[in-house]
Design a protein around this motif. Structure first.
Motif, PDB file in Angstrom:
ATOM      1  N   LEU A   1       0.827  -1.203   0.000  1.00 33.40           N
ATOM      2  CA  LEU A   1       0.000   0.000   0.000  1.00 33.40           C
ATOM      3  C   LEU A   1       0.867   1.261   0.000  1.00 33.40           C
ATOM      4  O   LEU A   1       0.561   2.235  -0.698  1.00 33.40           O
ATOM      5  N   ASP A   2       1.966   1.243   0.760  1.00 32.60           N
ATOM      6  CA  ASP A   2       2.883   2.388   0.762  1.00 32.60           C
ATOM      7  C   ASP A   2       3.465   2.611  -0.630  1.00 32.60           C
ATOM      8  O   ASP A   2       3.626   3.750  -1.074  1.00 32.60           O
ATOM      9  N   LEU A   3       3.774   1.528  -1.304  1.00 31.27           N
ATOM     10  CA  LEU A   3       4.320   1.621  -2.658  1.00 31.27           C
ATOM     11  C   LEU A   3       3.300   2.235  -3.614  1.00 31.27           C
ATOM     12  O   LEU A   3       3.642   3.090  -4.436  1.00 31.27           O
ATOM     13  N   VAL A   4       2.040   1.827  -3.495  1.00 32.13           N
ATOM     14  CA  VAL A   4       0.983   2.377  -4.352  1.00 32.13           C
ATOM     15  C   VAL A   4       0.813   3.873  -4.083  1.00 32.13           C
ATOM     16  O   VAL A   4       0.679   4.664  -5.023  1.00 32.13           O
ATOM     17  N   ILE A   5       0.831   4.268  -2.820  1.00 36.13           N
ATOM     18  CA  ILE A   5       0.678   5.690  -2.480  1.00 36.13           C
ATOM     19  C   ILE A   5       1.847   6.499  -3.023  1.00 36.13           C
ATOM     20  O   ILE A   5       1.661   7.588  -3.578  1.00 36.13           O
ATOM     21  N   ARG A   6       3.047   5.955  -2.926  1.00 35.89           N
ATOM     22  CA  ARG A   6       4.211   6.663  -3.484  1.00 35.89           C
ATOM     23  C   ARG A   6       4.099   6.770  -5.002  1.00 35.89           C
ATOM     24  O   ARG A   6       4.453   7.792  -5.593  1.00 35.89           O
ATOM     25  N   LEU A   7       3.596   5.715  -5.630  1.00 33.96           N
ATOM     26  CA  LEU A   7       3.405   5.743  -7.079  1.00 33.96           C
ATOM     27  C   LEU A   7       2.376   6.800  -7.466  1.00 33.96           C
ATOM     28  O   LEU A   7       2.558   7.528  -8.448  1.00 33.96           O
ATOM     29  N   GLU A   8       1.306   6.905  -6.677  1.00 33.39           N
ATOM     30  CA  GLU A   8       0.311   7.955  -6.934  1.00 33.39           C
ATOM     31  C   GLU A   8       0.948   9.336  -6.915  1.00 33.39           C
ATOM     32  O   GLU A   8       0.691  10.162  -7.795  1.00 33.39           O
ATOM     33  N   TRP A   9       1.776   9.589  -5.902  1.00 30.70           N
ATOM     34  CA  TRP A   9       2.427  10.899  -5.813  1.00 30.70           C
ATOM     35  C   TRP A   9       3.397  11.121  -6.961  1.00 30.70           C
ATOM     36  O   TRP A   9       3.532  12.243  -7.462  1.00 30.70           O
ATOM     37  N   ALA A  10       4.067  10.058  -7.409  1.00 31.89           N
ATOM     38  CA  ALA A  10       4.966  10.191  -8.560  1.00 31.89           C
ATOM     39  C   ALA A  10       4.175  10.582  -9.807  1.00 31.89           C
ATOM     40  O   ALA A  10       4.622  11.412 -10.610  1.00 31.89           O
ATOM     41  N   ILE A  11       2.978  10.028  -9.951  1.00 34.93           N
ATOM     42  CA  ILE A  11       2.128  10.370 -11.091  1.00 34.93           C
ATOM     43  C   ILE A  11       1.643  11.815 -10.982  1.00 34.93           C
ATOM     44  O   ILE A  11       1.585  12.539 -11.987  1.00 34.93           O
ATOM     45  N   VAL A  12       1.317  12.264  -9.786  1.00 34.71           N
ATOM     46  CA  VAL A  12       0.929  13.670  -9.585  1.00 34.71           C
ATOM     47  C   VAL A  12       2.090  14.580  -9.983  1.00 34.71           C
ATOM     48  O   VAL A  12       1.893  15.600 -10.662  1.00 34.71           O
TER      49      VAL A  12
ATOM     50  N   ALA B   1       6.394  11.249  -2.872  1.00 33.58           N
ATOM     51  CA  ALA B   1       6.804  10.038  -3.588  1.00 33.58           C
ATOM     52  C   ALA B   1       8.086   9.457  -2.999  1.00 33.58           C
ATOM     53  O   ALA B   1       8.283   8.249  -3.004  1.00 33.58           O
ATOM     54  N   LEU B   2       8.938  10.328  -2.473  1.00 38.74           N
ATOM     55  CA  LEU B   2      10.187   9.878  -1.846  1.00 38.74           C
ATOM     56  C   LEU B   2      10.004   9.498  -0.378  1.00 38.74           C
ATOM     57  O   LEU B   2      10.941   9.064   0.276  1.00 38.74           O
TER      58      LEU B   2
END
Length: 135
Positions: free
Chosen positions: A4-15, A98-99
């Motif tokens: 889940l943490d990875l998905v949230i970081r990926l979301e922020w990378a997309i933003v 994302a980081l």
């Protein structure tokens, strides 16, 4: 890292990526982007006055309220520079998230709403995983 943490970081990378792409559509020079992308981190100087003031200063420039409202105003008044600054600001915040860097707690720079950051945090997590019994 938890899935889940990875998905949230990926979301922020997309933003962050979306903010950069939209920035490109403003027609404003990429020099401005390069100049301002780290500007919100100048708020870390608030830590010179202590962790409570530092957290307040840092968080004031690392929440999305103003940078999300700014492009709306820029669009309404036809101000491409306001939109560009807002997109740079949003990109900065999104890259931080994302980081794994979150809003700061008044207890210290390493303490964030996403958890503790830095070497001590990794060591604590490693020690915790070693002391857990299987099963």
């Amino acid at each position: 890292m938890k899935p889940l943490d990875l998905v949230i970081r990926l979301e922020w990378a997309i933003v962050a990526l979306a903010a950069v792409i939209f920035y490109g559509s403003t027609g404003i020079s990429w020099w401005l982007f390069g100049l301002l992308i780290l500007a919100p981190d100048l708020s870390m100087s608030g830590y010179l006055a202590g962790p409570r003031v530092g957290a307040l200063a840092y968080n004031a420039l690392h929440i999305l309220i103003v940078p999300v409202l700014l492009p709306l105003g820029g669009h309404m008044w036809g101000n491409a520079a306001a939109m560009a600054v807002a997109l740079i600001w949003i990109a900065h915040i999104a890259i931080d998230r994302a980081l794994g860097y979150g809003l700061k707690l008044p207890t210290g720079f390493q303490d964030t709403h996403l958890g503790r950051i830095g070497h001590k945090a990794r060591t604590a997590k490693e020690n915790q995983s070693l002391t857990r019994s299987p099963g």
